[in-house]
Motif scaffolding. Structure first.
Motif, PDB file in Angstrom:
ATOM      1  N   MET A 182       0.821  -1.215   0.000  1.00 52.63           N
ATOM      2  CA  MET A 182       0.000   0.000   0.000  1.00 52.63           C
ATOM      3  C   MET A 182       0.862   1.275   0.000  1.00 52.63           C
ATOM      4  O   MET A 182       0.641   2.203   0.778  1.00 52.63           O
ATOM      5  N   GLY A 183       1.879   1.281  -0.870  1.00 53.45           N
ATOM      6  CA  GLY A 183       2.702   2.474  -1.051  1.00 53.45           C
ATOM      7  C   GLY A 183       3.856   2.623  -0.085  1.00 53.45           C
ATOM      8  O   GLY A 183       4.612   3.594  -0.166  1.00 53.45           O
ATOM      9  N   ARG A 184       4.030   1.664   0.824  1.00 56.55           N
ATOM     10  CA  ARG A 184       5.119   1.786   1.809  1.00 56.55           C
ATOM     11  C   ARG A 184       6.487   1.472   1.213  1.00 56.55           C
ATOM     12  O   ARG A 184       7.509   1.813   1.799  1.00 56.55           O
ATOM     13  N   THR A 185       6.511   0.789   0.078  1.00 59.67           N
ATOM     14  CA  THR A 185       7.780   0.481  -0.593  1.00 59.67           C
ATOM     15  C   THR A 185       7.626   0.682  -2.091  1.00 59.67           C
ATOM     16  O   THR A 185       6.509   0.655  -2.631  1.00 59.67           O
ATOM     17  N   ALA A 186       8.751   0.894  -2.748  1.00 60.21           N
ATOM     18  CA  ALA A 186       8.809   0.838  -4.208  1.00 60.21           C
ATOM     19  C   ALA A 186       9.214  -0.578  -4.605  1.00 60.21           C
ATOM     20  O   ALA A 186       9.823  -1.300  -3.820  1.00 60.21           O
ATOM     21  N   LEU A 208      -2.744  13.069 -11.949  1.00 60.30           N
ATOM     22  CA  LEU A 208      -2.311  12.198 -10.858  1.00 60.30           C
ATOM     23  C   LEU A 208      -3.407  12.118  -9.796  1.00 60.30           C
ATOM     24  O   LEU A 208      -3.979  13.140  -9.406  1.00 60.30           O
ATOM     25  N   TYR A 209      -3.672  10.883  -9.347  1.00 62.11           N
ATOM     26  CA  TYR A 209      -4.693  10.646  -8.318  1.00 62.11           C
ATOM     27  C   TYR A 209      -4.017  10.016  -7.105  1.00 62.11           C
ATOM     28  O   TYR A 209      -3.340   8.984  -7.224  1.00 62.11           O
ATOM     29  N   GLU A 210      -4.211  10.627  -5.956  1.00 60.13           N
ATOM     30  CA  GLU A 210      -3.564  10.135  -4.740  1.00 60.13           C
ATOM     31  C   GLU A 210      -3.986   8.693  -4.463  1.00 60.13           C
ATOM     32  O   GLU A 210      -5.174   8.375  -4.450  1.00 60.13           O
ATOM     33  N   ARG A 211      -3.004   7.814  -4.275  1.00 59.06           N
ATOM     34  CA  ARG A 211      -3.146   6.380  -4.029  1.00 59.06           C
ATOM     35  C   ARG A 211      -3.751   5.610  -5.199  1.00 59.06           C
ATOM     36  O   ARG A 211      -4.057   4.434  -5.074  1.00 59.06           O
ATOM     37  N   GLU A 212      -3.953   6.286  -6.338  1.00 60.90           N
ATOM     38  CA  GLU A 212      -4.523   5.593  -7.495  1.00 60.90           C
ATOM     39  C   GLU A 212      -3.696   5.800  -8.754  1.00 60.90           C
ATOM     40  O   GLU A 212      -4.160   5.535  -9.854  1.00 60.90           O
ATOM     41  N   THR A 213      -2.470   6.298  -8.585  1.00 56.87           N
ATOM     42  CA  THR A 213      -1.568   6.506  -9.726  1.00 56.87           C
ATOM     43  C   THR A 213      -0.279   5.732  -9.500  1.00 56.87           C
ATOM     44  O   THR A 213       0.254   5.717  -8.391  1.00 56.87           O
ATOM     45  N   LEU A 214       0.198   5.102 -10.555  1.00 60.16           N
ATOM     46  CA  LEU A 214       1.484   4.394 -10.526  1.00 60.16           C
ATOM     47  C   LEU A 214       2.487   5.166 -11.377  1.00 60.16           C
ATOM     48  O   LEU A 214       2.202   5.515 -12.529  1.00 60.16           O
ATOM     49  N   ILE A 215       3.658   5.438 -10.805  1.00 62.72           N
ATOM     50  CA  ILE A 215       4.748   6.075 -11.557  1.00 62.72           C
ATOM     51  C   ILE A 215       5.823   5.020 -11.809  1.00 62.72           C
ATOM     52  O   ILE A 215       6.355   4.411 -10.873  1.00 62.72           O
ATOM     53  N   ILE A 216       6.100   4.776 -13.089  1.00 63.17           N
ATOM     54  CA  ILE A 216       7.040   3.737 -13.509  1.00 63.17           C
ATOM     55  C   ILE A 216       8.359   4.387 -13.908  1.00 63.17           C
ATOM     56  O   ILE A 216       8.386   5.267 -14.783  1.00 63.17           O
ATOM     57  N   LEU A 217       9.427   3.969 -13.256  1.00 59.11           N
ATOM     58  CA  LEU A 217      10.781   4.425 -13.609  1.00 59.11           C
ATOM     59  C   LEU A 217      11.418   3.328 -14.450  1.00 59.11           C
ATOM     60  O   LEU A 217      11.961   2.352 -13.926  1.00 59.11           O
ATOM     61  N   ASP A 218      11.331   3.467 -15.760  1.00 57.97           N
ATOM     62  CA  ASP A 218      11.764   2.424 -16.690  1.00 57.97           C
ATOM     63  C   ASP A 218      13.238   2.613 -17.042  1.00 57.97           C
ATOM     64  O   ASP A 218      13.677   3.731 -17.300  1.00 57.97           O
ATOM     65  N   GLU A 219      13.984   1.483 -17.062  1.00 57.55           N
ATOM     66  CA  GLU A 219      15.438   1.523 -17.312  1.00 57.55           C
ATOM     67  C   GLU A 219      16.112   2.471 -16.324  1.00 57.55           C
ATOM     68  O   GLU A 219      16.939   3.321 -16.688  1.00 57.55           O
ATOM     69  N   VAL A 220      15.769   2.301 -15.051  1.00 60.30           N
ATOM     70  CA  VAL A 220      16.220   3.240 -14.017  1.00 60.30           C
ATOM     71  C   VAL A 220      17.733   3.204 -13.820  1.00 60.30           C
ATOM     72  O   VAL A 220      18.326   4.156 -13.294  1.00 60.30           O
ATOM     73  N   ARG A 240       2.074   9.578  -1.652  1.00 58.07           N
ATOM     74  CA  ARG A 240       0.913   9.878  -2.491  1.00 58.07           C
ATOM     75  C   ARG A 240       0.674   8.843  -3.588  1.00 58.07           C
ATOM     76  O   ARG A 240      -0.475   8.517  -3.901  1.00 58.07           O
ATOM     77  N   TYR A 241       1.768   8.297  -4.144  1.00 60.31           N
ATOM     78  CA  TYR A 241       1.631   7.438  -5.309  1.00 60.31           C
ATOM     79  C   TYR A 241       2.469   6.165  -5.125  1.00 60.31           C
ATOM     80  O   TYR A 241       3.293   6.060  -4.226  1.00 60.31           O
ATOM     81  N   ASP A 242       2.216   5.190  -6.012  1.00 59.47           N
ATOM     82  CA  ASP A 242       3.008   3.958  -6.021  1.00 59.47           C
ATOM     83  C   ASP A 242       4.117   4.078  -7.067  1.00 59.47           C
ATOM     84  O   ASP A 242       3.959   4.786  -8.070  1.00 59.47           O
ATOM     85  N   TYR A 243       5.209   3.314  -6.834  1.00 57.25           N
ATOM     86  CA  TYR A 243       6.376   3.391  -7.722  1.00 57.25           C
ATOM     87  C   TYR A 243       6.893   1.998  -8.051  1.00 57.25           C
ATOM     88  O   TYR A 243       7.104   1.178  -7.155  1.00 57.25           O
ATOM     89  N   ILE A 244       7.103   1.737  -9.327  1.00 55.25           N
ATOM     90  CA  ILE A 244       7.771   0.514  -9.778  1.00 55.25           C
ATOM     91  C   ILE A 244       8.942   0.913 -10.667  1.00 55.25           C
ATOM     92  O   ILE A 244       8.797   1.756 -11.568  1.00 55.25           O
ATOM     93  N   GLU A 245      10.100   0.329 -10.400  1.00 56.74           N
ATOM     94  CA  GLU A 245      11.287   0.528 -11.239  1.00 56.74           C
ATOM     95  C   GLU A 245      11.523  -0.737 -12.067  1.00 56.74           C
ATOM     96  O   GLU A 245      11.285  -1.841 -11.588  1.00 56.74           O
ATOM     97  N   THR A 246      11.990  -0.564 -13.274  1.00 57.29           N
ATOM     98  CA  THR A 246      12.476  -1.708 -14.040  1.00 57.29           C
ATOM     99  C   THR A 246      13.920  -1.424 -14.433  1.00 57.29           C
ATOM    100  O   THR A 246      14.295  -0.259 -14.625  1.00 57.29           O
ATOM    101  N   GLY A 247      14.702  -2.477 -14.543  1.00 57.35           N
ATOM    102  CA  GLY A 247      16.095  -2.259 -14.917  1.00 57.35           C
ATOM    103  C   GLY A 247      16.832  -3.555 -15.177  1.00 57.35           C
ATOM    104  O   GLY A 247      16.398  -4.639 -14.794  1.00 57.35           O
TER     105      GLY A 247
END
Length: 450
Positions: free
Chosen positions: A17-21, A85-97, A115-122
């Motif tokens: 629930m947003g506590r980690t990326a 952007l919607y608080e707790r309903e938006t995902l920000i993707i850091l691609d090729e981080v 505020r938002y969720d984060y996923i990195e790919t790399g």
């Protein structure tokens, strides 16, 4: 394509629930960006993909100048990508981080903001130049993405039921029966040829043409060579040497990597960084000799004795049979119909290694080349440990057989020498399930269930 990692992404979203990326690592072209964007579309009201392969200076400047003013950071980000952007309903993707390590370091503040969720790919995430001068955020969870496994391959071909039946037979300890075993082995040989790289699988699904599949795989191999030149700076020639030599090393009877084949004076200390680069890039999988197969396989790991497999067997096939620049349809047909007289042993052993890694196993084998004690002289292809360790009977030896005619001399020696630690001895072969004389014989397609 349906991928099992999707369920892991959903589990992360619901539990954290947003506590980690979440950082998804994997080799190039393994499908990281695709699955994350599919997840974003399915599970969030809006999402932004920041692709550091082509992001603008304005976007990168946000991570440098605005981390102390996140309201402005998000205002600019929303407008630069034209996404609300919607608080707790938006995902920000850091691609090729890995291409912009400062963005990875910034997650400490972005996650804390909540505020938002984060996923990195790399890929190449542990390469030194991608982590130097940054503090890796403790708020980061890791997932590794592998090529499609056998079940995912079946799903891609439109078969949703066969692996469930295989799983039932495995748990009930019974054979599939002649007709279904033949069908499963037909699919498995296709998987052996095509491999699990999503582009290769997609091409096969759409065309059923092995030459088209091979062109896709060769493009990926070319991409890997480009990565070696670009990212393995200072020892790129050594990385290329090892990469080019993998098929020849696996072709040998005992498969162990011999440095002398690279050059007469070659030593591990000179090539160690190059070997680890291929492993970190997830292009290759290293299997170490466990010199004393007891409870802790890692505790007895002999780093000087190892085997080097390709992370994807479909790529190995294209890498190994490249005399004319493309694998001929004839070679593929021979593998498909089990008529290839040479090389099949290394291909089958490689696919077993690939399936074990995808199932979460670290790769170990056992080798003792004693000249004085014939009873101790043996080689076991793979070792796996029980998930729940006990005082005795923790280690299962695995022998891989690519033909119907074989002996089990090393396995019998292993059973006698390590009886106290022996759990279940397995033979992975091309025939159906059976149990005989204390040995479990599994068809190759049951490997992921170990």
């Amino acid at each position: 394509m349906k991928r099992k990692i999707f369920a892991e992404l959903l589990k992360w979203k619901q539990q954290e629930m947003g506590r980690t990326a979440l950082l998804i690592e994997g080799a190039r072209r393994v499908g990281k960006s695709y699955i994350v964007e599919a997840f974003a579309k399915a599970e969030y009201k809006s999402y932004i993909v920041i692709d550091f392969n082509r992001s603008s200076e304005e976007v990168m400047d946000l991570f440098v100048h605005y981390l102390n003013d996140l309201d402005t950071f998000f205002l600019y980000l929303s407008n630069l990508y034209n996404v609300k952007l919607y608080e707790r309903e938006t995902l920000i993707i850091l691609d090729e981080v890995q291409l912009f390590p400062r963005a990875r370091a910034a997650l400490k503040y972005l996650v804390a903001d909540g505020r938002y969720d984060y996923i990195e790919t790399g890929s190449l995430m542990s390469i030194k130049k991608h982590v130097q001068d940054i503090v890796i955020p403790s708020e980061e969870r890791h997932l590794t993405m592998h090529p499609l496994d056998f079940e995912e391959f079946l799903w891609a071909l439109g078969n949703e039921t066969l692996m469930d039946f295989i799983r039932t037979c495995f748990h009930d300890r019974k054979p599939l029966g002649q007709a279904l075993h033949r069908k499963a082995m037909d699919f498995f040989r296709q998987y052996l040829i095509v491999g699990g790289m999503p582009q290769a699988v997609e091409t096969y699904v759409n065309t059923r043409d092995f030459n088209s599949v091979d062109r896709v795989k060769r493009d990926i191999l070319t991409l890997y060579r480009g990565d070696i030149v670009k990212h393995a700076q200072g020892y790129e020639m050594k990385v290329e040497q090892i990469f080019d030599d993998i098929p020849a090393q696996l072709q040998k009877h005992d498969r162990k990597f011999k440095w002398a084949s690279l050059s007469k004076e070659a030593r591990l200390r000179e090539y160690e960084d190059a070997l680890f680069w291929l492993s970190d890039a997830m292009i290759a999988s290293i299997c170490y000799n466990s010199s004393s197969p007891t409870v802790g396989l890692r505790l007895n790991m002999d780093r000087m004795t190892f085997k080097c497999y390709m992370a994807d067997t479909g790529l190995l096939v294209s890498h190994a049979f490249d005399e004319n620049g493309i694998v001929s349809e004839e070679i593929y047909q021979k593998i498909l119909f089990d008529k290839l007289a040479v090389n099949l042993g290394m291909i089958v052993e490689n696919i077993v290694a690939q399936m074990l890694v995808a199932s979460g196993h670290k790769l170990y084998f056992y080798s003792n080349s004693s000249r004085d004690d014939a009873l101790s002289r043996m080689e076991i292809d793979f070792l796996i440990a029980k998930s729940k360790v006990s005082n005795k009977h923790n280690i299962s030896p695995i022998e891989v057989k690519s033909s119907k005619n074989y002996t089990l001399m090393s396995l019998q020696k292993f059973r006698a020498k390590f009886a106290q630690q022996l759990h279940t001895p397995y033979v992975l072969h091309t025939s159906d399930f059976r149990q005989e004389d204390g040995i479990t014989y599994l068809p190759l397609y049951m490997t992921p269930l170990l």
